[in-house]
Each structure stands twice: as structure tokens, then as C-alpha cells.
Design an enzyme around this catalytic site. Structure first.
Site, mmCIF file in Angstrom:
data_model
loop_
_atom_site.group_PDB
_atom_site.id
_atom_site.type_symbol
_atom_site.label_atom_id
_atom_site.label_comp_id
_atom_site.label_asym_id
_atom_site.label_seq_id
_atom_site.Cartn_x
_atom_site.Cartn_y
_atom_site.Cartn_z
ATOM 1 N N ASP A 18 -5.609 3.047 -1.101
ATOM 2 C CA ASP A 18 -5.281 3.200 -2.528
ATOM 3 C C ASP A 18 -6.438 3.734 -3.356
ATOM 4 O O ASP A 18 -6.584 3.414 -4.536
ATOM 5 C CB ASP A 18 -4.801 1.853 -3.113
ATOM 6 C CG ASP A 18 -3.604 1.309 -2.367
ATOM 7 O OD1 ASP A 18 -2.810 2.132 -1.874
ATOM 8 O OD2 ASP A 18 -3.462 0.081 -2.275
ATOM 9 N N GLU A 19 -7.272 4.562 -2.764
ATOM 10 C CA GLU A 19 -8.429 5.126 -3.477
ATOM 11 C C GLU A 19 -8.018 6.250 -4.423
ATOM 12 O O GLU A 19 -8.832 6.698 -5.233
ATOM 13 C CB GLU A 19 -9.473 5.667 -2.477
ATOM 14 C CG GLU A 19 -10.088 4.628 -1.544
ATOM 15 C CD GLU A 19 -9.285 4.464 -0.257
ATOM 16 O OE1 GLU A 19 -8.152 4.992 -0.186
ATOM 17 O OE2 GLU A 19 -9.790 3.809 0.677
ATOM 18 N N LYS A 21 -5.949 8.961 -2.994
ATOM 19 C CA LYS A 21 -5.862 10.124 -2.104
ATOM 20 C C LYS A 21 -4.754 11.085 -2.541
ATOM 21 O O LYS A 21 -4.945 12.296 -2.567
ATOM 22 C CB LYS A 21 -5.605 9.655 -0.650
ATOM 23 C CG LYS A 21 -6.707 8.755 -0.097
ATOM 24 C CD LYS A 21 -6.370 8.205 1.271
ATOM 25 C CE LYS A 21 -5.270 7.182 1.282
ATOM 26 N NZ LYS A 21 -5.573 5.912 0.604
ATOM 27 N N GLY A 45 1.331 4.550 0.230
ATOM 28 C CA GLY A 45 1.980 4.891 -1.035
ATOM 29 C C GLY A 45 1.008 5.774 -1.784
ATOM 30 O O GLY A 45 -0.042 5.307 -2.239
ATOM 31 N N HIS A 46 1.267 7.070 -1.835
ATOM 32 C CA HIS A 46 0.348 8.025 -2.464
ATOM 33 C C HIS A 46 0.970 8.501 -3.781
ATOM 34 O O HIS A 46 2.020 9.143 -3.786
ATOM 35 C CB HIS A 46 0.072 9.208 -1.526
ATOM 36 C CG HIS A 46 -0.684 8.786 -0.287
ATOM 37 N ND1 HIS A 46 -1.076 9.657 0.690
ATOM 38 C CD2 HIS A 46 -1.128 7.567 0.109
ATOM 39 C CE1 HIS A 46 -1.738 8.990 1.634
ATOM 40 N NE2 HIS A 46 -1.769 7.723 1.314
ATOM 41 N N GLN A 234 -4.146 5.057 4.253
ATOM 42 C CA GLN A 234 -4.953 3.824 4.291
ATOM 43 C C GLN A 234 -6.421 4.164 4.002
ATOM 44 O O GLN A 234 -6.682 5.100 3.287
ATOM 45 C CB GLN A 234 -4.782 3.085 5.635
ATOM 46 C CG GLN A 234 -3.400 2.468 5.832
ATOM 47 C CD GLN A 234 -2.332 3.438 6.267
ATOM 48 O OE1 GLN A 234 -2.479 4.104 7.255
ATOM 49 N NE2 GLN A 234 -1.244 3.500 5.539
ATOM 50 N N LYS A 341 -11.046 6.703 -10.508
ATOM 51 C CA LYS A 341 -10.861 5.570 -11.417
ATOM 52 C C LYS A 341 -12.109 5.224 -12.228
ATOM 53 O O LYS A 341 -12.316 4.065 -12.595
ATOM 54 C CB LYS A 341 -10.333 4.360 -10.636
ATOM 55 C CG LYS A 341 -8.986 4.666 -9.956
ATOM 56 C CD LYS A 341 -8.202 3.462 -9.624
ATOM 57 C CE LYS A 341 -6.862 3.459 -10.298
ATOM 58 N NZ LYS A 341 -5.962 2.411 -9.908
HETATM 59 P P1 GDP Z 1 -3.593 6.405 -2.547
HETATM 60 O O1 GDP Z 1 -2.818 5.499 -1.660
HETATM 61 O O2 GDP Z 1 -5.003 6.532 -2.112
HETATM 62 O O3 GDP Z 1 -2.938 7.743 -2.759
HETATM 63 O O4 GDP Z 1 -3.642 5.686 -3.974
HETATM 64 P P2 GDP Z 1 -2.413 4.975 -4.727
HETATM 65 O O5 GDP Z 1 -1.546 6.014 -5.271
HETATM 66 O O6 GDP Z 1 -1.797 3.921 -3.890
HETATM 67 O O7 GDP Z 1 -3.193 4.177 -5.845
HETATM 68 C C1 GDP Z 1 -3.992 4.814 -6.779
HETATM 69 C C2 GDP Z 1 -3.439 4.492 -8.171
HETATM 70 O O8 GDP Z 1 -4.372 4.871 -9.139
HETATM 71 C C3 GDP Z 1 -2.180 5.271 -8.520
HETATM 72 O O9 GDP Z 1 -1.397 4.525 -9.420
HETATM 73 C C4 GDP Z 1 -2.731 6.521 -9.186
HETATM 74 O O10 GDP Z 1 -1.804 7.119 -10.096
HETATM 75 C C5 GDP Z 1 -3.889 5.950 -9.930
HETATM 76 N N1 GDP Z 1 -5.053 6.830 -10.096
HETATM 77 C C6 GDP Z 1 -5.548 7.788 -9.274
HETATM 78 N N2 GDP Z 1 -6.703 8.275 -9.751
HETATM 79 C C7 GDP Z 1 -6.942 7.596 -10.909
HETATM 80 C C8 GDP Z 1 -8.001 7.629 -11.869
HETATM 81 O O11 GDP Z 1 -8.970 8.355 -11.744
HETATM 82 N N3 GDP Z 1 -7.906 6.775 -12.915
HETATM 83 C C9 GDP Z 1 -6.846 5.931 -13.094
HETATM 84 N N4 GDP Z 1 -6.834 5.134 -14.141
HETATM 85 N N5 GDP Z 1 -5.845 5.876 -12.198
HETATM 86 C C10 GDP Z 1 -5.897 6.696 -11.126
HETATM 87 P P1 IMO Z 2 -2.440 3.996 1.302
HETATM 88 O O1 IMO Z 2 -2.283 5.210 2.200
HETATM 89 C C1 IMO Z 2 -3.586 -0.172 0.948
HETATM 90 C C2 IMO Z 2 -2.735 -2.759 4.369
HETATM 91 C C3 IMO Z 2 -1.666 -3.831 4.188
HETATM 92 C C4 IMO Z 2 -2.184 -4.891 5.162
HETATM 93 C C5 IMO Z 2 -2.741 -4.046 6.310
HETATM 94 C C6 IMO Z 2 -1.769 -3.844 7.447
HETATM 95 O O2 IMO Z 2 -1.496 3.936 0.182
HETATM 96 O O3 IMO Z 2 -3.867 3.853 0.912
HETATM 97 P P2 IMO Z 2 0.487 -2.490 7.824
HETATM 98 O O4 IMO Z 2 1.680 -2.285 6.945
HETATM 99 O O5 IMO Z 2 -0.222 -1.221 8.172
HETATM 100 O O6 IMO Z 2 0.807 -3.326 9.016
HETATM 101 O O7 IMO Z 2 -0.530 -3.369 6.931
HETATM 102 O O8 IMO Z 2 -3.065 -2.790 5.743
HETATM 103 N N1 IMO Z 2 -2.265 -1.399 4.053
HETATM 104 C C7 IMO Z 2 -2.632 -0.724 2.957
HETATM 105 N N2 IMO Z 2 -3.384 -1.110 1.897
HETATM 106 N N3 IMO Z 2 -3.109 1.088 1.027
HETATM 107 C C8 IMO Z 2 -2.396 1.494 2.095
HETATM 108 O O9 IMO Z 2 -2.038 2.778 2.276
HETATM 109 C C9 IMO Z 2 -2.073 0.549 3.097
HETATM 110 N N4 IMO Z 2 -1.372 0.601 4.249
HETATM 111 C C10 IMO Z 2 -1.512 -0.593 4.816
HETATM 112 O O10 IMO Z 2 -1.621 -4.298 2.872
HETATM 113 O O11 IMO Z 2 -3.253 -5.579 4.588
HETATM 114 MG MG MG Z 3 -1.617 3.789 -1.838
#
Ligand code: GDP
Ligand code: IMO
Ligand code: MG
Length: 433
Positions: A18-19, A21, A45-46, A234, A341
Site C-alpha cells: 500500500d505504498e 504503487k 488493491g492498487h 504487496q 504521502k
Molecule cells: P498500492 O497498493 O501500493 O497501490 O497502494 P493503495 O492504493 O493500496 O494505498 C495507497 C492509498 O494512498 C490509496 O488510497 C491512494 O489513493 C493514496 N495515495 C497514493 N499516493 C498518495 C499521496 O501521495 N498522498 C495521499 N494523501 N494519498 C496517496
Molecule cells: P498491495 O499490492 C498490504 C498482507 C495481508 C496479510 C499478508 C498475507 O495493495 O500493496 P495474503 O492475502 O497474501 O495471504 O495476506 O499480506 N497483504 C497486503 N498488505 N497491501 C497488499 O497488497 C497486501 N497483500 C497482502 O494483509 O497481512
Molecule cells: Mg494496496
């Protein structure tokens, strides 16, 4: 004539997922001809935001909203046809257009309904030692891949597919029964049989998508001079080998995973773009040395809207862990960093970063095997907050001095340059050098 052989760039997460990506891949897609996901599945979840729209992708690469790019779901990915189908429907892109821009490796493994059942059974049997899995069937699907039992996307069209499916399902059901868990397990809110029916209906769409030998396509494209960005899911600290095992996912999330998950030779990788948040989050169980349990942690969660994109669970929050970041950079061979972020910290007087840990008066300057040791305490350096909104800042030169100092401190500590800084969820919110 000698062709310009391109190398594949890799983009991946350096923390616990969840960085950001998805957002960054969307920002960078105009620079690339091909975007290819190399591992993970619908546990990811991207999130992408543009034109006041918010889209969350699970299996589909994050370049899908740029017509110029080909998107590939690589052999290292695991696919749940039901989730894939739903995702396709939600894109609002015609199937005809999609079939020209989204290709799937024949070698990508399928997540069966019984993999999801097993995931739930394993988690329930672990009680309070549970991994905190997203329950998407990831672990059991990869287990079958390694055990040489799995079914792949390319098998759907084979005559004996149903037969193989039934045989594998029965093995899974026998294992699940042996756990004697009486709970009524639901998959996406549905009973097993209902989900299974939906699964078979969903296969019809997958079957009609271009199923290709993606490793051949990828290598030919690079040879022809096309540019490719491999998209990770991840994060490094969830890697099956180097993450905080057993609280990890079941694939290699590091650069090496892009090689096996797409069929790219190590010598054919180019830039490695590593993404980290300006602080840390984790969803699910497992060690997190800099986790905050106080109001600062709550503030990070609220300001950063830290709730899971896939499961909606609140994310655990804490300060940036530079020791863990350095470890992740080492494992991936990161050439350029992307910090996301930054805006979440706009309102903090002071910002802390962990430079090392202490364990019973001993200094630990690497990410330790026993990261869950209760006596392991993070040691922080305190930096000044910038206390300014960042929305109008587009270049590093325009950034407030404390933000510049923060970035310079990180760069010097991890010995890697920061290339981009994200200042909000929207495509346009980005600071470049
Ligand atoms: P991913 O799994 O690495 O693609 O990241 P996620 O989408 O799961 O989580 C990142 C969250 O932060 C999402 O809700 C994005 O819309 C949001 N996001 C991404 N970049 C930024 C940022 O620079 N600032 C803020 N406030 N939110 C961001
Ligand atoms: P993105 O691509 C954050 C975590 C789960 C759990 C562990 C194992 O959005 O960054 P799994 O479903 O793979 O058996 O879960 O890994 N996890 C993630 N945490 N972002 C993800 O993907 C994740 N995918 C799995 O919460 O701790
Ligand atoms: Mg994510």
C-alpha cells in the site's frame, strides 16, 4: 540491422504494501509501451485517482487507463476469475478495446473456490496467531503451484479441465474437512456452491481474453526496443523469503520476482523504482517495530486515510523505519526512490525516522530475524515538520526547506536518490526533481 534492445524497469513497494504503487504506475505509464504485473493476485488493491474518479485495481495492471499501453498479467500472478470479471466490468472500457490492451499469461495460475475455502480454514485454525490474510486464496493457490498440482489460465480451454478441477477440489475439500471447523464459511458473502457456479460463469470472460505466452511477448518486445515497466504487488517486507515470515504473502515481491514472474533474465532488468511512504503502515498481523499505539498513530491513520483498499481494514501506522528501508533497497537493488504521502505529514511539528534499534542495550543496525522481539526498541532521529500544504509544489526546488532536509536525510541514510515525491492521491499531485 541491430535492434535497440531495451531493459525492463521494475517498480515495487519497499514496505508492507500500500505504498501507492497503483498511483505511481498510472503516473509513469505514458513513458512506457508495456505495463506488466509480475506477482500476487487479488490480495492487492492498487488505487488510481484522476478526473475526480477513484478506481481500485486488484489483478489488472495499473496502466490500463492509458490507451497507448499494453497491459500484461504475468505468469507469476494468481487469478480469481470472479474478481477478475468484476474488475473488468467496473473499468467501463469496452471488451473490444480491452482485448487489444490486456493480455494474460497462459501460465498464470487460477485461484479456485476451494483455495479460498482452504485460506479461510487455515486462518481460523490459527486462532490469534492468524496471518491476517486477505482471504483471497493466495497462499493455497501458490502452494498448489509449487506442489505441481495447480491449474493455469491456459488449461481452461483443454478438454479435461473440468475433470482436473474436480480432482483438485476434492483434495481441497478433504483437507478442509480434516480441520473440523464447523463455521459456515462464506466466500465474498456466498456459499461455496454459489461461488463455484459464479466462478465457472466468470471463466467464460477469461477464456475470451488474449491468453498468450507472455514471456515470449515480453522478450520480443524488449528486443524490438519497446519499453516495459514491471509492476509489483504487496511490498518487500511481505516477501515470502525476506519478509517477516510467517506474516508474509506467498510470493517473491522483490525484483527477483519480476524475473521469474515475467520470464525476464536478471541481465535484462534496468531501473528499479522503489516506493515508500513517508511513514509506515501495515495491515494484518506481524512485527512492525515502529508501530505507534498513541494519538500520533491515530493522526497518521486519519490524515492518511489508512484503511485497506482490498479489505477496508484499518491499517496499523508508525514512523518511517530507515533500517527496514535500507534492507529493502539492498534486496531489490533500487536505483531510484519514490516517496509517497508526503502531504499526510503536512501538519506535524516534528517527524521521526527510525535509524536503528536497541535490544537490551545492544545496537542493532539491520532489520533483524527476530523483528517481533518485544524488547526490540526503535531509536529515532527527530526532524522538523514543514507545516505547509504541498499542493502547488511541482518541483523539488519549490519544496519547503524542512521537506528538502527530510528528503536529503533519507537519501544520505539509505544511499539512494529520491526521484519523485507524491503529494496526494491524484495523478497530478507529484513533485519531480
Ligand atoms: P498500492 O497498493 O501500493 O497501490 O497502494 P493503495 O492504493 O493500496 O494505498 C495507497 C492509498 O494512498 C490509496 O488510497 C491512494 O489513493 C493514496 N495515495 C497514493 N499516493 C498518495 C499521496 O501521495 N498522498 C495521499 N494523501 N494519498 C496517496
Ligand atoms: P498491495 O499490492 C498490504 C498482507 C495481508 C496479510 C499478508 C498475507 O495493495 O500493496 P495474503 O492475502 O497474501 O495471504 O495476506 O499480506 N497483504 C497486503 N498488505 N497491501 C497488499 O497488497 C497486501 N497483500 C497482502 O494483509 O497481512
Ligand atoms: Mg494496496
Amino acid at each position: 540491422m541491430t535492434k535497440i534492445h531495451k531493459k525492463a524497469d521494475v517498480l515495487l513497494g519497499l514496505q508492507w504494501g500500500d505504498e501507492g504503487k497503483g498511483k505511481i504506475v498510472d503516473v509513469l505509464t505514458p513513458k512506457y509501451d508495456i505495463i506488466a504485473r509480475f506477482q500476487g493476485g487479488p490480495n492487492a488493491g492498487h488505487t488510481l485517482e484522476f478526473d475526480n474518479k477513484k478506481i481500485i485495481l486488484h489483478t489488472i495492471p495499473s496502466g490500463i487507463f492509458h490507451e497507448s499501453a499494453i497491459n500484461i498479467i504475468g505468469n507469476g500472478v494468481v487469478i480469481d476469475p470472479v474478481i477478475f470479471n468484476k474488475e473488468i466490468e467496473s473499468l467501463e472500457i469496452s471488451k473490444e478495446v480491452l482485448r487489444k490492451s490486456l493480455y494474460i499469461s497462459k501460465k498464470a495460475h487460477l485461484i479456485l473456490p476451494s483455495h479460498r475455502l482452504l485460506d479461510a480454514v487455515y486462518e481460523k485454525s490459527k486462532g490469534d496467531k492468524k496471518i491476517g490474510s486477505t482471504l483471497k486464496g493466495i497462499g493455497p493457490a501458490y502452494t498448489d503451484k509449487i506442489a505441481r498440482l495447480g491449474l493455469r489460465a491456459g488449461c481452461i480451454k483443454q478438454k479435461d479441465f473440468k475433470e482436473k478441477y474436480e480432482a483438485l477440489k476434492h483434495v481441497h475439500l478433504r483437507i478442509a474437512d480434516s480441520f473440523n471447523i464447523d463455521d459456515d464459511i462464506r466466500i465474498e458473502g456466498k456459499r461455496f456452491e454459489e461461488y463455484e457456479k459464479l466462478w465457472f460463469e466468470s471463466l467464460k470472460l477469461l477464456e475470451k481474453m488474449p491468453l498468450i505466452d507472455s514471456e515470449i511477448f515480453v522478450n520480443k518486445s524488449l528486443k524490438d526496443g519497446l519499453s516495459l515497466l514491471a509492476e509489483g504487488a504487496q511490498g518487500t517486507l511481505l516477501d515470502i523469503d525476506f519478509g517477516s515470515y510467517p506474516f508474509v504473502t506467498s510470493s517473491n515481491t522483490i525484483t527477483a520476482g519480476a524475473c521469474t514472474g515475467l520470464g525476464i533474465a536478471p541481465s535484462m532488468t534496468g531501473e528499479v523504482l522503489g516506493i515508500f511512504k513517508a511513514y509506515c503502515t501495515r495491515v494484518g498481523s506481524g512485527p512492525f517495530p515502529t508501530e505507534l499505539f498513541d494519538e500520533t498513530g491515530d493522526k497518521l491513520r486519519t490524515q492518511g486515510n489508512e484503511f485497506g483498499s482490498t479489505t477496508g481494514r484499518p491499517r496499523r501506522c508508525g514512523w518511517l523505519d530507515l533500517t527496514a528501508l535500507k534492507y529493502a533497497i539492498m534486496l531489490n537493488g533500487v536505483t531510484k526512490l519514490i516517496m509517497t504521502k508526503a502531504d499526510v505529514l503536512n501538519d506535524f511539528d516534528e517527524i521521526k525516522v527510525c535509524t536503528h534499534y536497541k535490544l537490551k542495550n545492544q545496537k542493532i543496525d539491520h532489520f533483524p530475524f527476530e523483528a517481533d522481539n518485544k524488547d526490540l526498541t526503535p531509536v529515532y532521529k527527530t526532524l522538523k515538520g514543514w507545516k505547509k500544504p504541498l499542493e502547488d509544489i511541482k518541483t523539488f526546488g519549490q519544496a519547503p526547506k524542512p521537506l528538502k532536509d527530510f528528503v536529503k536525510y533519507v537519501e544520505a541514510f539509505v544511499e539512494t536518490p529520491v526521484w519523485l515525491i507524491s503529494t496526494g492521491p491524484d495523478r497530478k499531485q507529484i513533485i519531480t526533481q
